[in-house]
Write an enzyme that holds these catalytic residues in place. Sequence first.
Site, PDB file in Angstrom:
ATOM      1  N   CYS A   1       0.463  -0.998   0.092  1.00 51.10           N
ATOM      2  CA  CYS A   1       0.071  -0.366   0.034  1.00 51.10           C
ATOM      3  C   CYS A   1       1.157   1.022   0.428  1.00 51.10           C
ATOM      4  O   CYS A   1       1.925   1.581  -0.233  1.00 51.10           O
ATOM      5  CB  CYS A   1      -1.301   0.427   1.415  1.00 51.10           C
ATOM      6  SG  CYS A   1      -1.694  -1.660   1.593  1.00 51.10           S
TER       7      CYS A   1
ATOM      8  N   ARG B   1       1.743   2.001  -6.364  1.00 48.12           N
ATOM      9  CA  ARG B   1       2.032   1.280  -5.237  1.00 48.12           C
ATOM     10  C   ARG B   1       0.455   0.176  -4.967  1.00 48.12           C
ATOM     11  O   ARG B   1       0.406  -1.011  -4.150  1.00 48.12           O
ATOM     12  CB  ARG B   1       2.187   1.466  -3.593  1.00 48.12           C
ATOM     13  CG  ARG B   1       3.338   2.013  -3.895  1.00 48.12           C
ATOM     14  CD  ARG B   1       3.972   2.997  -2.381  1.00 48.12           C
ATOM     15  NE  ARG B   1       4.088   2.213  -1.627  1.00 48.12           N
ATOM     16  CZ  ARG B   1       5.320   0.686  -1.268  1.00 48.12           C
ATOM     17  NH1 ARG B   1       6.499   1.509  -1.850  1.00 48.12           N
ATOM     18  NH2 ARG B   1       4.903   0.312  -0.140  1.00 48.12           N
TER      19      ARG B   1
ATOM     20  N   TRP C   1      -3.464  -1.463  -1.352  1.00 44.32           N
ATOM     21  CA  TRP C   1      -3.828  -2.980  -1.983  1.00 44.32           C
ATOM     22  C   TRP C   1      -3.951  -3.823  -1.115  1.00 44.32           C
ATOM     23  O   TRP C   1      -2.689  -4.462  -0.662  1.00 44.32           O
ATOM     24  CB  TRP C   1      -2.361  -2.702  -2.714  1.00 44.32           C
ATOM     25  CG  TRP C   1      -1.538  -4.720  -3.694  1.00 44.32           C
ATOM     26  CD1 TRP C   1      -1.524  -5.824  -2.645  1.00 44.32           C
ATOM     27  CD2 TRP C   1      -2.593  -4.571  -4.684  1.00 44.32           C
ATOM     28  NE1 TRP C   1      -1.478  -6.369  -4.059  1.00 44.32           N
ATOM     29  CE2 TRP C   1      -2.004  -5.611  -5.191  1.00 44.32           C
ATOM     30  CE3 TRP C   1      -2.809  -3.687  -5.914  1.00 44.32           C
ATOM     31  CZ2 TRP C   1      -2.011  -6.375  -6.449  1.00 44.32           C
ATOM     32  CZ3 TRP C   1      -3.021  -4.186  -6.757  1.00 44.32           C
ATOM     33  CH2 TRP C   1      -2.407  -5.391  -7.389  1.00 44.32           C
TER      34      TRP C   1
ATOM     35  N   ASN D   1       0.296  -0.625   5.992  1.00 40.23           N
ATOM     36  CA  ASN D   1       1.694  -1.188   5.150  1.00 40.23           C
ATOM     37  C   ASN D   1       2.183  -1.825   5.560  1.00 40.23           C
ATOM     38  O   ASN D   1       2.821  -2.380   5.910  1.00 40.23           O
ATOM     39  CB  ASN D   1       2.076  -0.064   3.892  1.00 40.23           C
ATOM     40  CG  ASN D   1       3.049  -0.939   3.119  1.00 40.23           C
ATOM     41  OD1 ASN D   1       2.173  -1.912   2.596  1.00 40.23           O
ATOM     42  ND2 ASN D   1       3.672  -0.878   1.947  1.00 40.23           N
ATOM     43  N   GLY D   2       1.660  -3.953   5.083  1.00 39.44           N
ATOM     44  CA  GLY D   2       1.679  -4.953   5.358  1.00 39.44           C
ATOM     45  C   GLY D   2       1.159  -5.818   5.955  1.00 39.44           C
ATOM     46  O   GLY D   2       0.261  -5.621   5.650  1.00 39.44           O
TER      47      GLY D   2
ATOM     48  N   GLU E   1       9.958 -20.152 -19.904  1.00 34.40           N
ATOM     49  CA  GLU E   1       9.151 -18.788 -19.326  1.00 34.40           C
ATOM     50  C   GLU E   1      10.641 -17.994 -19.990  1.00 34.40           C
ATOM     51  O   GLU E   1      10.698 -16.309 -20.711  1.00 34.40           O
ATOM     52  CB  GLU E   1       9.441 -18.753 -18.153  1.00 34.40           C
ATOM     53  CG  GLU E   1       9.416 -17.666 -17.330  1.00 34.40           C
ATOM     54  CD  GLU E   1       7.645 -16.491 -17.509  1.00 34.40           C
ATOM     55  OE1 GLU E   1       7.960 -15.903 -17.542  1.00 34.40           O
ATOM     56  OE2 GLU E   1       7.046 -17.147 -18.413  1.00 34.40           O
TER      57      GLU E   1
ATOM     58  N   LYS F   1       9.690 -14.128 -22.230  1.00 35.42           N
ATOM     59  CA  LYS F   1      10.358 -13.482 -21.584  1.00 35.42           C
ATOM     60  C   LYS F   1      11.111 -12.313 -22.680  1.00 35.42           C
ATOM     61  O   LYS F   1      11.424 -10.864 -23.254  1.00 35.42           O
ATOM     62  CB  LYS F   1      11.339 -13.062 -20.709  1.00 35.42           C
ATOM     63  CG  LYS F   1      10.497 -13.605 -19.184  1.00 35.42           C
ATOM     64  CD  LYS F   1       9.642 -12.209 -18.924  1.00 35.42           C
ATOM     65  CE  LYS F   1       7.881 -12.324 -18.224  1.00 35.42           C
ATOM     66  NZ  LYS F   1       7.472 -13.006 -18.453  1.00 35.42           N
TER      67      LYS F   1
ATOM     68  N   GLU G   1       9.117 -10.917 -25.591  1.00 43.39           N
ATOM     69  CA  GLU G   1       7.513  -9.720 -25.820  1.00 43.39           C
ATOM     70  C   GLU G   1       8.484  -8.959 -24.905  1.00 43.39           C
ATOM     71  O   GLU G   1       7.803  -7.834 -25.572  1.00 43.39           O
ATOM     72  CB  GLU G   1       7.071 -10.415 -24.104  1.00 43.39           C
ATOM     73  CG  GLU G   1       7.246 -10.637 -22.970  1.00 43.39           C
ATOM     74  CD  GLU G   1       6.373 -11.000 -22.118  1.00 43.39           C
ATOM     75  OE1 GLU G   1       5.216 -10.612 -21.893  1.00 43.39           O
ATOM     76  OE2 GLU G   1       6.769 -12.105 -20.906  1.00 43.39           O
TER      77      GLU G   1
ATOM     78  N   HIS H   1      14.589 -34.433 -31.949  1.00 48.32           N
ATOM     79  CA  HIS H   1      12.972 -34.777 -32.695  1.00 48.32           C
ATOM     80  C   HIS H   1      12.818 -33.539 -33.318  1.00 48.32           C
ATOM     81  O   HIS H   1      11.518 -33.428 -34.359  1.00 48.32           O
ATOM     82  CB  HIS H   1      12.535 -35.141 -31.587  1.00 48.32           C
ATOM     83  CG  HIS H   1      12.915 -36.372 -31.160  1.00 48.32           C
ATOM     84  ND1 HIS H   1      12.466 -37.328 -31.225  1.00 48.32           N
ATOM     85  CD2 HIS H   1      12.536 -36.200 -29.387  1.00 48.32           C
ATOM     86  CE1 HIS H   1      12.894 -38.022 -30.338  1.00 48.32           C
ATOM     87  NE2 HIS H   1      13.319 -37.595 -29.501  1.00 48.32           N
TER      88      HIS H   1
ATOM     89  N   LYS I   1      -1.500  -5.754 -19.917  1.00 45.22           N
ATOM     90  CA  LYS I   1      -1.087  -6.252 -18.866  1.00 45.22           C
ATOM     91  C   LYS I   1      -2.046  -7.228 -18.225  1.00 45.22           C
ATOM     92  O   LYS I   1      -1.677  -8.316 -17.666  1.00 45.22           O
ATOM     93  CB  LYS I   1      -0.718  -5.647 -17.831  1.00 45.22           C
ATOM     94  CG  LYS I   1       0.195  -5.715 -16.319  1.00 45.22           C
ATOM     95  CD  LYS I   1       0.930  -6.310 -15.827  1.00 45.22           C
ATOM     96  CE  LYS I   1       1.704  -7.175 -15.126  1.00 45.22           C
ATOM     97  NZ  LYS I   1       2.531  -7.476 -14.914  1.00 45.22           N
TER      98      LYS I   1
HETATM   99  C1  AGP Z   1       3.912 -11.969 -19.204  1.00 47.19           C
HETATM  100  O1  AGP Z   1       4.787 -11.072 -18.400  1.00 47.19           O
HETATM  101  C2  AGP Z   1       2.267 -12.141 -20.005  1.00 47.19           C
HETATM  102  N1  AGP Z   1       2.546 -10.221 -19.545  1.00 47.19           N
HETATM  103  C3  AGP Z   1       1.637 -12.645 -20.259  1.00 47.19           C
HETATM  104  O2  AGP Z   1       1.949 -14.139 -20.917  1.00 47.19           O
HETATM  105  C4  AGP Z   1       0.603 -13.088 -19.111  1.00 47.19           C
HETATM  106  O3  AGP Z   1       1.525 -13.622 -18.107  1.00 47.19           O
HETATM  107  C5  AGP Z   1      -0.357 -13.410 -19.443  1.00 47.19           C
HETATM  108  O4  AGP Z   1      -1.263 -12.640 -19.971  1.00 47.19           O
HETATM  109  C6  AGP Z   1      -1.088 -14.371 -17.908  1.00 47.19           C
HETATM  110  O5  AGP Z   1      -1.438 -12.740 -16.976  1.00 47.19           O
HETATM  111  P1  AGP Z   1      -2.577 -13.621 -15.930  1.00 47.19           P
HETATM  112  O6  AGP Z   1      -1.708 -13.922 -14.412  1.00 47.19           O
HETATM  113  O7  AGP Z   1      -3.424 -11.718 -15.166  1.00 47.19           O
HETATM  114  O8  AGP Z   1      -3.776 -13.992 -16.003  1.00 47.19           O
END
Ligand code: AGP
Length: 607
Positions: A2, A27, A75, A101-102, A483, A487, A490, A506, A602
């Site tokens: 928060c 935050r 938050w 906050n905590g 992963e 990263k 993206e 394969h 996001k």
């Molecule tokens: C990951 O860096 C991306 N932002 C994206 O793949 C994300 O993980 C995916 O859209 C799932 O989002 P969520 O965890 O909010 O459901």
Amino acid sequence: MCGIIGYSGHRPAVGVIIEGLKRLEYRGYDSAGVAFVQRGELCVIRAEGKLVNLENKLAQAPSHTATSGMGHTRWATHGLPVERNAHPHRDQAGTVALVHNGIIENYQELRTELEAKGVTFTSETDTEVLAQLVGLYLAETGKLDQAVSQALSRVEGSYAICVVSRSHPGVLYAARKSSPLVMGVGVGENFLASDIPAFLPYTREVVFLEDGEMVRLDANSWQVMDQDTLQPLEKTPQHIAWDVQAAQKGGYKHFMLKEIFEQPRVIADCLAGRVDHKTGRAQLTELSGSPTPERLFIVACGTSYHAGLWGMYLMENWARIPTRVEVASEFRYREPLLGPGDTVLAISQSGETADTLAGMRLARKMGATVIGLCNVVGSTVSREADKVIYTQAGPEISVASTKAMCSQLTLITLLALHWGQEKGVLPADVRANCVRTLEGLPDVLAAELSRMRHRAAELARAYSEARSFLYLGRGPCYPLALEGSLKLKEISYIHAEGYASGEMKHGPIALIDPKFPTFALAPCDELYPKVKSNLQEVQARGGKIISLTHAAQDLAVDHCWEVPAVWGPLNAFVMLPALQLFAYEMADYLGKDVDQPRNLAKSVTVE
Ligand code: AGP
């Protein structure tokens, strides 16, 4: 995570507080509130949702002339993001108000004790327990400093708090333990905040408060003291040269980098109140009353899907639960064979991802139990799941998910321990090694992250010409390879493919040549010899290799990246930030918009 701000000075306090909260909204932003003493009255005004809702409420309230007060942007961790759970919280007598906050880990037992003393609670938060305790001790002692000190001596967990009282107009008390708190020293005015941006336009003279310290401030003076003894402590203000934007990133160049470096704290926060230190057992009270899965379906997208895939290894090995991991956009249209007795674990940072939500709704319709593992309190996933477990990562601003995955891995580990314990199939040595390693991870990571970043930057420059990458991993490192490649894709826009090492021959091995480097995860585990032979196959085709490994591995590759080894599959917690930092340094070196990469959002709320 928060945002807190406190002010005592010569300006109208509410204006200063609202402006400060705006600079702290990154935050947390699900509810907000202010408190100030005016004409002997303790005024508390709170609102649900974005800060603008509070501003509108204040605009309708009688004019406020107070020149001291405090504010909070929330938050949520305990209790839905509704007005009654917003801060500040008051004590029953309405004498004191408190923002926090905590996480107060022992709030349940303190609440029971206070209710037995006739105290009535008005919220579901852990924080209100502190406000009630301060009020109680103030009534007994008449001394606000003593009351705050006594109340803090009763709580376990993390906190940064600020307290005002109608019996002490113009005075603020604040204290911290594990959560950040700074003081801004002005001329005829003083400030308190969770973070420097809150008061940067007014002063650049900052006093950093340490754990166990408490401060009393008013418009013209401040005194830092020891929380327990109230003995005065010497502190010297430091001059800060940052601008507000930089300060919101805590001095980091991007939110993504800041969030990578927050992972040690995130692990600690996720473990808070979830490991019984006496028995060493995992305790997930959120799941009380829900059945242990006969079969588990993990449903998610993107990075959350990769966290689920890693979790499968633990669920099957430690809890002996047959586990399937499903890409939500496929699961929702596949008519999966599931029903009562089955459990679906829906993993989502935002809690709003459309495909994951659709997968949950399908599962519920088919009679399965749905557990939501998400980071946003009050999000749709948390509201629609039968049970919800929150990952205490705090708000994740950068589109590329980093600390949220770390928090998901932490909770998934606790889930596997929990169900293994429930079924009585979890070997005692596994639990002991796992809990010991988990609790040691924050220190291991905190000590290693800067060195890792340095190595990541070197390697990113060495491979910045590459237009494609192959990421390889075996066992629990296979989801990490996926992963790592996600990263890099993206945020740097370099093509990258994650593959199970054993699967490479394969097909993808056809891609290998001197211009198509391989990033290999090669921890010192039982699969190491297998990974080694896969990498020899890459070398035989002239492929360049970065191997993320542990010391003393006999792997003659182009670039060896050694990171500390920890127990078993929990190596993931050390390897994940390395993968994140490599992608980050590559994207930053190539001048990409790291926090807002093209074509991405996001939270993907459409299918
Ligand atoms: C990951 O860096 C991306 N932002 C994206 O793949 C994300 O993980 C995916 O859209 C799932 O989002 P969520 O965890 O909010 O459901």
